[in-house]
Design an enzyme around this catalytic site. Structure first.
Site, PDB file in Angstrom:
ATOM      1  N   THR A  15       0.834  -1.200   0.000  1.00 20.57           N
ATOM      2  CA  THR A  15       0.000   0.000   0.000  1.00 20.57           C
ATOM      3  C   THR A  15       0.865   1.245   0.000  1.00 20.57           C
ATOM      4  O   THR A  15       1.987   1.231   0.513  1.00 20.57           O
ATOM      5  CB  THR A  15      -0.951   0.012   1.220  1.00 20.57           C
ATOM      6  OG1 THR A  15      -1.779   1.182   1.149  1.00 20.57           O
ATOM      7  CG2 THR A  15      -0.205   0.024   2.550  1.00 20.57           C
ATOM      8  N   ASN A  17      -0.904   4.014   1.004  1.00 22.66           N
ATOM      9  CA  ASN A  17      -1.833   4.828   1.795  1.00 22.66           C
ATOM     10  C   ASN A  17      -1.423   4.724   3.271  1.00 22.66           C
ATOM     11  O   ASN A  17      -1.506   3.651   3.877  1.00 22.66           O
ATOM     12  CB  ASN A  17      -3.256   4.277   1.551  1.00 22.66           C
ATOM     13  CG  ASN A  17      -4.324   4.991   2.350  1.00 22.66           C
ATOM     14  OD1 ASN A  17      -4.113   5.340   3.502  1.00 22.66           O
ATOM     15  ND2 ASN A  17      -5.466   5.195   1.733  1.00 22.66           N
ATOM     16  N   GLY A  19      -2.756   5.870   6.016  1.00 23.70           N
ATOM     17  CA  GLY A  19      -3.840   5.542   6.960  1.00 23.70           C
ATOM     18  C   GLY A  19      -4.085   4.048   7.017  1.00 23.70           C
ATOM     19  O   GLY A  19      -4.208   3.445   8.094  1.00 23.70           O
ATOM     20  N   ASP A  75      -7.718  -3.774  -0.863  1.00 20.62           N
ATOM     21  CA  ASP A  75      -8.476  -2.880  -1.735  1.00 20.62           C
ATOM     22  C   ASP A  75      -9.806  -2.641  -1.058  1.00 20.62           C
ATOM     23  O   ASP A  75     -10.474  -3.590  -0.629  1.00 20.62           O
ATOM     24  CB  ASP A  75      -8.669  -3.452  -3.138  1.00 20.62           C
ATOM     25  CG  ASP A  75      -9.077  -2.338  -4.092  1.00 20.62           C
ATOM     26  OD1 ASP A  75      -8.259  -1.422  -4.311  1.00 20.62           O
ATOM     27  OD2 ASP A  75     -10.211  -2.347  -4.599  1.00 20.62           O
ATOM     28  N   SER A  76     -10.156  -1.383  -0.914  1.00 22.48           N
ATOM     29  CA  SER A  76     -11.297  -1.071  -0.064  1.00 22.48           C
ATOM     30  C   SER A  76     -12.044   0.138  -0.595  1.00 22.48           C
ATOM     31  O   SER A  76     -11.597   0.801  -1.529  1.00 22.48           O
ATOM     32  CB  SER A  76     -10.800  -0.811   1.355  1.00 22.48           C
ATOM     33  OG  SER A  76      -9.667   0.041   1.344  1.00 22.48           O
ATOM     34  N   GLY A 159      -9.440   9.111   4.842  1.00 22.99           N
ATOM     35  CA  GLY A 159     -10.407   8.926   3.762  1.00 22.99           C
ATOM     36  C   GLY A 159     -11.813   9.391   4.137  1.00 22.99           C
ATOM     37  O   GLY A 159     -12.019  10.535   4.566  1.00 22.99           O
ATOM     38  N   TYR A 160     -12.780   8.493   3.990  1.00 19.28           N
ATOM     39  CA  TYR A 160     -14.195   8.820   4.202  1.00 19.28           C
ATOM     40  C   TYR A 160     -14.643   8.647   5.654  1.00 19.28           C
ATOM     41  O   TYR A 160     -15.840   8.752   5.939  1.00 19.28           O
ATOM     42  CB  TYR A 160     -15.060   7.932   3.292  1.00 19.28           C
ATOM     43  CG  TYR A 160     -14.836   8.152   1.808  1.00 19.28           C
ATOM     44  CD1 TYR A 160     -15.557   9.122   1.109  1.00 19.28           C
ATOM     45  CD2 TYR A 160     -13.903   7.402   1.098  1.00 19.28           C
ATOM     46  CE1 TYR A 160     -15.350   9.329  -0.251  1.00 19.28           C
ATOM     47  CE2 TYR A 160     -13.686   7.600  -0.259  1.00 19.28           C
ATOM     48  CZ  TYR A 160     -14.418   8.564  -0.927  1.00 19.28           C
ATOM     49  OH  TYR A 160     -14.209   8.768  -2.276  1.00 19.28           O
ATOM     50  N   LYS A 181     -12.502   1.675  16.234  1.00 19.19           N
ATOM     51  CA  LYS A 181     -12.696   1.409  14.792  1.00 19.19           C
ATOM     52  C   LYS A 181     -12.085   0.049  14.441  1.00 19.19           C
ATOM     53  O   LYS A 181     -12.702  -0.761  13.747  1.00 19.19           O
ATOM     54  CB  LYS A 181     -12.069   2.521  13.940  1.00 19.19           C
ATOM     55  CG  LYS A 181     -12.221   2.239  12.448  1.00 19.19           C
ATOM     56  CD  LYS A 181     -11.530   3.230  11.524  1.00 19.19           C
ATOM     57  CE  LYS A 181     -11.589   2.706  10.090  1.00 19.19           C
ATOM     58  NZ  LYS A 181     -10.758   3.467   9.138  1.00 19.19           N
TER      59      LYS A 181
HETATM   60  P1  ITT Z   1      -3.314   1.617  -1.970  1.00 21.71           P
HETATM   61  O1  ITT Z   1      -3.984   1.107  -3.230  1.00 21.71           O
HETATM   62  O2  ITT Z   1      -1.913   2.049  -2.177  1.00 21.71           O
HETATM   63  O3  ITT Z   1      -3.475   0.668  -0.828  1.00 21.71           O
HETATM   64  P2  ITT Z   1      -5.431   3.593  -2.047  1.00 21.71           P
HETATM   65  O4  ITT Z   1      -5.779   4.734  -1.171  1.00 21.71           O
HETATM   66  O5  ITT Z   1      -5.330   3.851  -3.523  1.00 21.71           O
HETATM   67  O6  ITT Z   1      -4.079   2.957  -1.497  1.00 21.71           O
HETATM   68  P3  ITT Z   1      -7.722   1.903  -2.548  1.00 21.71           P
HETATM   69  O7  ITT Z   1      -7.502   1.860  -4.016  1.00 21.71           O
HETATM   70  O8  ITT Z   1      -8.109   0.625  -1.878  1.00 21.71           O
HETATM   71  O9  ITT Z   1      -6.441   2.418  -1.787  1.00 21.71           O
HETATM   72  O10 ITT Z   1      -8.778   3.018  -2.260  1.00 21.71           O
HETATM   73  C1  ITT Z   1      -9.638   2.930  -1.197  1.00 21.71           C
HETATM   74  C2  ITT Z   1     -10.079   4.299  -0.755  1.00 21.71           C
HETATM   75  O11 ITT Z   1     -11.276   4.105   0.014  1.00 21.71           O
HETATM   76  C3  ITT Z   1      -9.048   4.895   0.162  1.00 21.71           C
HETATM   77  O12 ITT Z   1      -8.240   5.838  -0.492  1.00 21.71           O
HETATM   78  C4  ITT Z   1      -9.890   5.518   1.259  1.00 21.71           C
HETATM   79  O13 ITT Z   1     -10.097   6.843   1.047  1.00 21.71           O
HETATM   80  C5  ITT Z   1     -11.214   4.791   1.208  1.00 21.71           C
HETATM   81  N1  ITT Z   1     -11.228   3.904   2.378  1.00 21.71           N
HETATM   82  C6  ITT Z   1     -10.901   2.596   2.429  1.00 21.71           C
HETATM   83  N2  ITT Z   1     -10.921   2.157   3.700  1.00 21.71           N
HETATM   84  C7  ITT Z   1     -11.251   3.205   4.454  1.00 21.71           C
HETATM   85  C8  ITT Z   1     -11.421   3.407   5.822  1.00 21.71           C
HETATM   86  O14 ITT Z   1     -11.191   2.437   6.708  1.00 21.71           O
HETATM   87  N3  ITT Z   1     -11.777   4.606   6.235  1.00 21.71           N
HETATM   88  C9  ITT Z   1     -11.975   5.610   5.379  1.00 21.71           C
HETATM   89  N4  ITT Z   1     -11.820   5.534   4.070  1.00 21.71           N
HETATM   90  C10 ITT Z   1     -11.467   4.329   3.598  1.00 21.71           C
END
Ligand code: ITT
Length: 200
Positions: A15, A17, A19, A75-76, A159-160, A181
């Site tokens: 990842t 990201n 967070g 992926d989330s 994120g959200y 959480k």
């Molecule tokens: P990686 O692919 O590098 O892991 P990314 O941010 O691009 O990072 P995703 O493609 O999975 O990851 O995008 C998922 C988005 O959904 C992520 O950027 C968050 O903003 C949001 N998200 C996922 N899980 C979350 C959470 O627990 N709380 C808040 N937002 C979340």
């Protein structure tokens, strides 16, 4: 026998990201040495699949091929019922190249307003994939149901999180203590399944 996660081993969290990386560290509970794809400067593949599971596998496999190590990818995203599940797998892309989640959250509110939708039902999904460099890949997912609320509340999480209230609670994920959480999130539920599959 081979496809197990042995405590103490090194795992690459595929990842970029921060967070997510923080939560992955917490959910693995110090049992693994975790290094991120960002720290290893691994390339970020385009997320070309149409599902969370597909994109999690794609990210884990790409990182495993580049690093030669066991890689874990998440992926989330957030799905809103009245928006037919959007932003869903496009959750990161809704925030644009600058990853502006204030804008992405406003976009959800604006779309709901345009539709005159009152239904605030929403859910987060996390798909977790673990890939071995020689090919095998295991994938699981987890979900937490709730509602979206406006205006956004809280500056914890990422994120959200500031617009999502899980069912049975009053606080948004953005207001909640991170441990709370991590006890109920989509990612925690996916980790429970991953541990059941891969940890003895
Ligand atoms: P990686 O692919 O590098 O892991 P990314 O941010 O691009 O990072 P995703 O493609 O999975 O990851 O995008 C998922 C988005 O959904 C992520 O950027 C968050 O903003 C949001 N998200 C996922 N899980 C979350 C959470 O627990 N709380 C808040 N937002 C979340």
């Amino acid at each position: 026998m081979k496809m197990k996660l042995i405590k103490g081993m090194r795992l690459v969290a595929a990842t970029h990201n921060a967070g997510k990386a923080r939560e992955i560290h917490a959910l693995l509970d110090g049992h693994y040495t975790v290094v991120t794809a960002a720290e290893l400067n691994l390339p970020e593949p385009a997320e070309t699949e149409g599902t969370f599971v597909g994109n999690a596998m794609l990210k884990a496999r790409t990182a495993a091929a580049f690093s030669g190590e066991v890689c874990l990818a998440d992926d989330s995203g957030l799905s809103v019922a009245a928006l037919d599940g959007a932003p869903g797998i496009f959750s990161a892309r809704w925030a644009g190249p600058d990853r502006d989640f204030g804008m992405a959250m406003s976009k959800i509110e604006a779309r709901l307003d345009e539709l005159g939708a009152r239904d605030r039902t929403a859910w987060f999904t996390s798909a977790l994939a673990v890939a071995w460099p020689d090919g095998p890949c295991v994938v699981v997912d987890g979900r937490v149901d709730g509602v979206v609320t406006f205006p956004a509340r809280g500056d914890r999480g990422f994120g959200y999180d500031p617009i999502f209230i899980p069912d049975g609670h009053d606080q948004t994920f953005g207001e909640m203590d991170p441990d709370r959480k991590d006890a109920m999130s989509h990612r925690a539920r996916a980790f429970d399944r991953l541990k059941a599959a891969l940890i003895d």
